[in-house]
Design a protein around this motif. Structure first.
Motif, PDB file in Angstrom:
ATOM      1  N   LEU A 298     -22.675  12.762  54.942  1.00  0.00           N
ATOM      2  CA  LEU A 298     -24.135  13.308  55.648  1.00  0.00           C
ATOM      3  C   LEU A 298     -24.656  14.158  54.814  1.00  0.00           C
ATOM      4  CD1 LEU A 298     -22.561  14.075  59.346  1.00  0.00           C
ATOM      5  CD2 LEU A 298     -23.345  11.797  58.290  1.00  0.00           C
ATOM      6  N   PRO A 299     -26.146  13.620  54.733  1.00  0.00           N
ATOM      7  CA  PRO A 299     -27.011  14.810  54.066  1.00  0.00           C
ATOM      8  C   PRO A 299     -27.181  16.007  54.915  1.00  0.00           C
ATOM      9  CG  PRO A 299     -28.348  12.785  55.001  1.00  0.00           C
ATOM     10  CD  PRO A 299     -27.019  12.589  55.372  1.00  0.00           C
ATOM     11  N   ASP A 300     -27.467  16.764  54.074  1.00  0.00           N
ATOM     12  CA  ASP A 300     -27.750  18.163  54.735  1.00  0.00           C
ATOM     13  C   ASP A 300     -26.567  18.810  55.865  1.00  0.00           C
ATOM     14  OD1 ASP A 300     -29.361  20.470  55.217  1.00  0.00           O
ATOM     15  OD2 ASP A 300     -30.846  19.642  56.313  1.00  0.00           O
ATOM     16  N   ARG A 301     -25.424  18.657  55.192  1.00  0.00           N
ATOM     17  CA  ARG A 301     -24.432  18.774  55.990  1.00  0.00           C
ATOM     18  C   ARG A 301     -24.178  20.153  56.691  1.00  0.00           C
ATOM     19  NH1 ARG A 301     -20.994  19.431  51.974  1.00  0.00           N
ATOM     20  NH2 ARG A 301     -20.775  21.409  52.257  1.00  0.00           N
ATOM     21  N   LYS A 302     -24.664  21.317  56.149  1.00  0.00           N
ATOM     22  CA  LYS A 302     -24.485  22.717  56.742  1.00  0.00           C
ATOM     23  C   LYS A 302     -25.473  22.768  57.961  1.00  0.00           C
ATOM     24  CE  LYS A 302     -21.957  24.989  53.692  1.00  0.00           C
ATOM     25  NZ  LYS A 302     -20.667  25.424  54.074  1.00  0.00           N
ATOM     26  N   ALA A 303     -26.673  22.302  57.762  1.00  0.00           N
ATOM     27  CA  ALA A 303     -27.619  22.046  58.864  1.00  0.00           C
ATOM     28  C   ALA A 303     -26.934  21.287  59.859  1.00  0.00           C
ATOM     29  CB  ALA A 303     -28.780  21.783  58.502  1.00  0.00           C
ATOM     30  N   LYS A 304     -26.439  20.184  59.649  1.00  0.00           N
ATOM     31  CA  LYS A 304     -26.163  19.277  60.767  1.00  0.00           C
ATOM     32  C   LYS A 304     -24.769  19.924  61.475  1.00  0.00           C
ATOM     33  CE  LYS A 304     -25.815  15.059  62.584  1.00  0.00           C
ATOM     34  NZ  LYS A 304     -26.719  14.509  63.354  1.00  0.00           N
ATOM     35  N   VAL A 305     -23.868  20.395  60.737  1.00  0.00           N
ATOM     36  CA  VAL A 305     -22.563  20.847  61.357  1.00  0.00           C
ATOM     37  C   VAL A 305     -23.181  21.974  62.258  1.00  0.00           C
ATOM     38  CG1 VAL A 305     -20.366  22.237  61.109  1.00  0.00           C
ATOM     39  CG2 VAL A 305     -21.101  20.183  59.858  1.00  0.00           C
ATOM     40  N   GLY A 306     -24.062  22.951  61.760  1.00  0.00           N
ATOM     41  CA  GLY A 306     -24.528  24.009  62.554  1.00  0.00           C
ATOM     42  C   GLY A 306     -25.046  23.779  63.727  1.00  0.00           C
ATOM     43  N   TRP A 307     -26.131  22.639  63.691  1.00  0.00           N
ATOM     44  CA  TRP A 307     -26.840  22.171  65.076  1.00  0.00           C
ATOM     45  C   TRP A 307     -25.808  21.561  65.918  1.00  0.00           C
ATOM     46  CZ3 TRP A 307     -27.826  16.933  66.532  1.00  0.00           C
ATOM     47  CH2 TRP A 307     -28.763  16.969  67.497  1.00  0.00           C
ATOM     48  N   THR A 308     -24.849  20.828  65.436  1.00  0.00           N
ATOM     49  CA  THR A 308     -23.875  20.204  66.576  1.00  0.00           C
ATOM     50  C   THR A 308     -23.180  21.292  67.176  1.00  0.00           C
ATOM     51  OG1 THR A 308     -23.734  18.306  64.838  1.00  0.00           O
ATOM     52  CG2 THR A 308     -22.014  18.791  66.508  1.00  0.00           C
ATOM     53  N   LEU A 309     -22.844  22.408  66.183  1.00  0.00           N
ATOM     54  CA  LEU A 309     -21.947  23.312  67.041  1.00  0.00           C
ATOM     55  C   LEU A 309     -22.846  24.216  68.008  1.00  0.00           C
ATOM     56  CD1 LEU A 309     -20.398  25.327  63.766  1.00  0.00           C
ATOM     57  CD2 LEU A 309     -19.151  24.000  65.626  1.00  0.00           C
ATOM     58  N   GLU A 310     -23.867  24.428  67.846  1.00  0.00           N
ATOM     59  CA  GLU A 310     -24.964  24.729  68.744  1.00  0.00           C
ATOM     60  C   GLU A 310     -24.867  24.006  70.262  1.00  0.00           C
ATOM     61  OE1 GLU A 310     -29.249  26.725  67.935  1.00  0.00           O
ATOM     62  OE2 GLU A 310     -27.878  26.967  66.526  1.00  0.00           O
ATOM     63  N   ARG A 311     -25.233  22.669  69.976  1.00  0.00           N
ATOM     64  CA  ARG A 311     -25.522  21.743  70.879  1.00  0.00           C
ATOM     65  C   ARG A 311     -24.491  21.665  71.645  1.00  0.00           C
ATOM     66  NH1 ARG A 311     -26.597  15.661  70.346  1.00  0.00           N
ATOM     67  NH2 ARG A 311     -24.585  15.901  69.253  1.00  0.00           N
ATOM     68  N   LEU A 312     -23.192  21.762  71.169  1.00  0.00           N
ATOM     69  CA  LEU A 312     -21.768  21.662  72.047  1.00  0.00           C
ATOM     70  C   LEU A 312     -21.419  23.032  72.496  1.00  0.00           C
ATOM     71  CD1 LEU A 312     -20.324  18.516  70.417  1.00  0.00           C
ATOM     72  CD2 LEU A 312     -21.169  18.528  72.847  1.00  0.00           C
ATOM     73  N   GLY A 313     -22.220  24.068  72.242  1.00  0.00           N
ATOM     74  CA  GLY A 313     -21.766  25.554  72.530  1.00  0.00           C
ATOM     75  C   GLY A 313     -20.462  25.864  71.845  1.00  0.00           C
ATOM     76  N   LEU A 314     -20.111  25.681  70.600  1.00  0.00           N
ATOM     77  CA  LEU A 314     -19.119  25.690  69.958  1.00  0.00           C
ATOM     78  C   LEU A 314     -19.407  27.094  68.643  1.00  0.00           C
ATOM     79  CD1 LEU A 314     -17.841  22.460  69.262  1.00  0.00           C
ATOM     80  CD2 LEU A 314     -16.741  24.027  70.588  1.00  0.00           C
ATOM     81  N   VAL A 315     -20.387  27.727  68.844  1.00  0.00           N
ATOM     82  CA  VAL A 315     -21.041  28.502  67.913  1.00  0.00           C
ATOM     83  C   VAL A 315     -19.778  29.996  67.681  1.00  0.00           C
ATOM     84  CG1 VAL A 315     -22.871  30.030  66.975  1.00  0.00           C
ATOM     85  CG2 VAL A 315     -23.423  27.802  67.678  1.00  0.00           C
ATOM     86  N   GLN A 316     -19.746  30.373  69.021  1.00  0.00           N
ATOM     87  CA  GLN A 316     -18.942  31.145  68.931  1.00  0.00           C
ATOM     88  C   GLN A 316     -17.365  31.096  68.559  1.00  0.00           C
ATOM     89  OE1 GLN A 316     -20.282  34.151  70.115  1.00  0.00           O
ATOM     90  NE2 GLN A 316     -22.222  33.047  70.297  1.00  0.00           N
ATOM     91  N   ARG A 317     -17.011  30.102  68.483  1.00  0.00           N
ATOM     92  CA  ARG A 317     -15.769  29.626  68.402  1.00  0.00           C
ATOM     93  C   ARG A 317     -15.386  28.766  67.136  1.00  0.00           C
ATOM     94  NH1 ARG A 317     -12.261  29.438  72.978  1.00  0.00           N
ATOM     95  NH2 ARG A 317     -13.388  30.245  74.800  1.00  0.00           N
ATOM     96  N   GLN A 318     -16.551  28.773  66.326  1.00  0.00           N
ATOM     97  CA  GLN A 318     -16.426  28.120  65.068  1.00  0.00           C
ATOM     98  C   GLN A 318     -15.476  28.378  63.989  1.00  0.00           C
ATOM     99  OE1 GLN A 318     -19.505  28.571  62.093  1.00  0.00           O
ATOM    100  NE2 GLN A 318     -20.588  29.898  63.549  1.00  0.00           N
ATOM    101  N   SER A 319     -14.835  29.503  64.099  1.00  0.00           N
ATOM    102  CA  SER A 319     -13.801  29.770  63.062  1.00  0.00           C
ATOM    103  C   SER A 319     -12.261  29.920  63.717  1.00  0.00           C
ATOM    104  CB  SER A 319     -14.051  31.234  62.492  1.00  0.00           C
ATOM    105  OG  SER A 319     -15.236  31.763  62.608  1.00  0.00           O
ATOM    106  N   GLN A 320     -12.306  29.546  64.707  1.00  0.00           N
ATOM    107  CA  GLN A 320     -11.031  29.392  65.638  1.00  0.00           C
ATOM    108  C   GLN A 320     -10.224  28.245  65.092  1.00  0.00           C
ATOM    109  OE1 GLN A 320     -11.534  30.383  69.715  1.00  0.00           O
ATOM    110  NE2 GLN A 320      -9.425  29.952  70.211  1.00  0.00           N
ATOM    111  N   LEU A 321      -8.971  28.265  65.138  1.00  0.00           N
ATOM    112  CA  LEU A 321      -8.405  27.129  64.401  1.00  0.00           C
ATOM    113  C   LEU A 321      -8.300  26.049  65.814  1.00  0.00           C
ATOM    114  CD1 LEU A 321      -5.092  28.724  62.491  1.00  0.00           C
ATOM    115  CD2 LEU A 321      -7.592  27.596  61.861  1.00  0.00           C
ATOM    116  N   ALA A 322      -8.320  24.746  65.227  1.00  0.00           N
ATOM    117  CA  ALA A 322      -8.464  23.863  66.407  1.00  0.00           C
ATOM    118  C   ALA A 322      -7.077  23.949  67.224  1.00  0.00           C
ATOM    119  CB  ALA A 322      -8.586  22.489  65.879  1.00  0.00           C
TER     120      ALA A 322
END
Lengths: 318, 376
Positions: free
Chosen positions: A123-147
């Motif tokens: 995916l082009p612009d990977r960082k932004a894409k991942v960041g945006w997806t984390l935000e949209r699904l409300g995962l920002v707070q937990r992004q560094s938690q192990l799955a």
């Protein structure tokens, strides 16, 4: 055939009337067992389809064939205009597939999982894409938690985020809400409907009737065969079923009696009440008549619900 | 907390049931040790025979001929080349084609007749001292008895007493016969095989058992990409391990390193990749982690026992040598001993480099062929 199918629809724009999934005679054998038996499915673009059926009926196998994870033994067709036999790799790039069992890397964090997926899809612009997806699904707070440390609802949310990352045209979701609490299920379906509104096609397998009722259309599969399909109303109507509700204090004592009476295809509890269903309305009414007014039992007719229909279908197949 | 035999029994029954379900693993548990027992029982020989030898003969006389004939007839030596040029024979030694060069000098026959005790020169490749020990003692006996039969008539007196020649032996490359000098470079080969195969043998089995394999397949990664992506990080680990072993070899065990280190590094890289490829192949074949570990053990034992590390390669029966020739460890053992102890260059190690490359490509090819792109 392959070339024609590929040119018929260029992936990208939503094409009214075009089929996201269009397969005929889809068949899969495991040894001597026929897991999927000549299934025809045509899902128009932009619709949300529910895929129902008992455990082991072939739902997962069908979904896996659609996204190229299982070889097709017989039958043909297209997924997003691409031939399911010859262009499985191209299909994978445009389909988001969520496995029944959580299948992301439990020793990676949410963000690391998403970045891995983003890299695989280049995916082009990977960082932004991942960041945006984390935000949209409300995962920002937990992004560094192990799955692996996430609860069921969060795992499912992460899995949806991951399979949405590459902007697929078609989502294949295999029992995405199994083991997820009601609130998380509701949130999940809100996501699905929002995505559908953007033109995404969704095929979702489920055991929950309330989820089936949220779908545009449902397909019911039993022992590898597609038994019925259509909107919820159509499926109920096609079944030709009549259902009567017996209510009263001692109604549960009569369950055994009612089962096996002429015209009674199925009798069972629905909440505290007894649902008695059958396709032969006259015989059914005759069998119920003696109970009217007895021991304070109230009998009323109710439109059959999906569960009645599915249980009947399953009973009838025995 | 109480203690219940019934509960122990419950667990025991469950374990046995599960064991019985996994028939392939069960078969391997019984079959692998048996196979290895027979394999190594017949292959390993502490008293090696038929060691490849070259004779450099510069004397047409009768005694020279009888020593040559006796060597040919002996079971200890396998005369693979006869030449009249000592430098040509030495070259064979350097390339590792022979372990011994027996040099019969000019006027050998004449000097024996004169009673002048000519030199019989033996050069031995002592990079593996174990291979040579028995043979050196044998050579003295073989030559003496051969000459004794010839020394008749007026020369009969020479047959008595000490041998009529002077056995001069040169232990090349490892003059003190220090076994460490051969063991430590050999350990580099063995340790790398162990760790590298173990690193990758679970690569795909783990994904399969954790259920992440389905996800990996559902995404657009090709088998080659997955393989290279999984092997490459471990090359770094192999390089670090090699560096540690070499530093310890040099500063703790004082192993001589007379050859080119960049050349060794290049050969090491190929060797590491070859072993990682084997491990990865196992992970495509194994159904579960236990099977992958069994396969790894099945590969490691020959790498230790048939590569020439634990026992002299030349002493093994021919069929065992053929098996040994397939293993990367065998070739790398020769390469590392050759570079460190014999100052072998690129052209001298090439005969052992191409089999490594071939092996790597074959293993990678098998892994790709076995890689299932679907869940069928």
């Amino acid at each position: 055939m392959t070339g024609a199918a590929a040119t018929r629809k260029k992936p990208g724009a939503l094409n009214i009337g075009a089929m996201a999934i269009d397969v005929k005679g889809l068949t899969k054998r495991f040894g001597r067992k026929l897991a999927v038996d000549h299934i025809d499915i045509a899902v128009p673009e932009g619709e949300v389809w529910g895929f129902l059926g008992p455990n082991g009926s072939g739902k997962t196998t069908t979904i896996r064939m659609l996204c190229g994870l299982l070889r097709v033994d017989d039958g043909q067709g297209t997924c997003l205009g691409l031939d399911i036999r010859a262009q499985a790799e191209a299909i994978k790039r445009q389909v988001g597939y969520m496995t029944q069992r959580f299948s992301f890397w439990e020793d990676l964090s949410i963000r690391e999982n998403l970045e891995f997926v983003a890299r695989l899809y280049q995916l082009p612009d990977r960082k932004a894409k991942v960041g945006w997806t984390l935000e949209r699904l409300g995962l920002v707070q937990r992004q560094s938690q192990l799955a692996g440390e996430l609860s069921g609802g969060w795992k499912q949310r992460m899995a949806l985020a991951a399979c949405m990352l590459h902007d697929p045209k078609l989502l294949l979701l295999d029992e995405p809400t199994a083991g997820v609490d009601p609130k998380a299920r509701r949130d999940f379906w809100e996501q699905i409907h929002a995505l559908s509104a953007q033109g995404l096609t969704v095929l979702v397998s489920t055991h929950y009737m309330d989820e089936a009722e949220r779908c545009d259309r449902i397909a019911y599969i039993l022992n590898g065969r597609l038994v019925t399909q259509g909107s919820v109303g159509e499926v109920i109507e096609q079944s030709g079923l009549s259902t009567f509700v017996l209510e009263g204090a001692h109604v549960r004592h009569f369950l055994g009696e009612l089962q096996g009476k002429p015209g009674v295809d199925y009798a069972g509890f629905f909440g505290a009440a007894l649902h008695v269903s059958g396709r032969d309305r006259a015989a059914l009414e005759a069998s119920i008549a003696p109970y009217r007014g007895r021991d304070g039992i109230a009998v009323s007719e109710t439109p059959p619900n999906l569960e009645d229909v599915f249980i009947l279908l399953q009973e009838a197949a025995k | 907390m109480n203690f219940s035999l019934a509960r122990i029994y419950a667990v025991l029954v469950k374990e046995f049931l599960q064991m019985r379900r996994d028939r392939v693993t069960l078969g391997m548990i019984v079959g692998v040790p048996l196979m290895q027992l027979f394999l190594f029982g017949f292959a390993i020989n502490f008293n090696p025979k038929a060691l490849p030898t070259a004779i450099a003969i510069d004397d047409p006389g009768i005694f020279a001929r009888s020593v040559t004939a006796a060597l040919r007839n002996s079971s200890y030596f396998d005369v693979v080349a006869t030449t009249n040029s000592p430098s040509g024979a030495r070259r064979l030694l350097q390339e590792g084609k022979v372990l011994f060069v027996v040099e019969i000098p000019v006027n050998f026959t004449r000097d024996i007749v004169r009673g002048a005790q000519p030199d019989l020169l033996v050069e031995a490749d002592a990079t593996d001292p174990a291979a040579g020990g028995f043979a050196m003692a044998a050579l003295n006996g073989i030559a003496t008895s051969a000459l004794r039969d010839d020394l008749t008539g007026p020369l009969a007196a020479r047959a008595q007493g000490p041998p009529p020649f002077n056995l001069v032996s040169h232990l090349l490359y490892n003059p003190e016969s220090n076994t460490r000098y051969s063991i430590i470079p050999g350990l580099l080969a063995v340790i790398l095989t162990m760790t590298m195969v173990l690193m990758t043998c679970l690569a795909l089995t783990r994904e399969r058992e954790r259920g992440t394999y389905e996800n990996l397949l559902a995404m657009p990664a090709t088998p080659v990409e997955i393989m290279i992506g999984k092997i490459a990080p471990n090359v770094t680990i192999g390089a670090i391990q090699s560096a540690i072993i070499l530093v310890v070899a040099k500063y703790v065990f004082a192993v001589p390193m007379i050859g080119s280190l960049p050349l060794l590094a290049a050969a090491l890289t190929i060797y590491i990749i070859a072993n990682l490829a084997v491990g990865y192949t196992f992970s495509t074949l194994a159904e579960n982690q236990l099977q992958a570990m069994q396969m790894t053990m099945f590969f490691l034992l020959p790498a230790i026992l048939l590569s020439g590390f634990a026992f002299p390669f030349a002493g093994m029966p021919r069929w065992a040598q053929y098996i040994g020739e397939i293993l990367p460890a065998t070739h790398f053992l020769r390469i590392v001993r050759g570079i460190l102890l014999k100052d072998n260059g690129a052209s001298e190690i090439w005969p052992d480099v191409w089999p490594l490359l071939l092996f790597t490509f074959a293993a990678a090819g098998l892994a790709l062929a076995r890689f299932r792109r679907t869940l069928d």
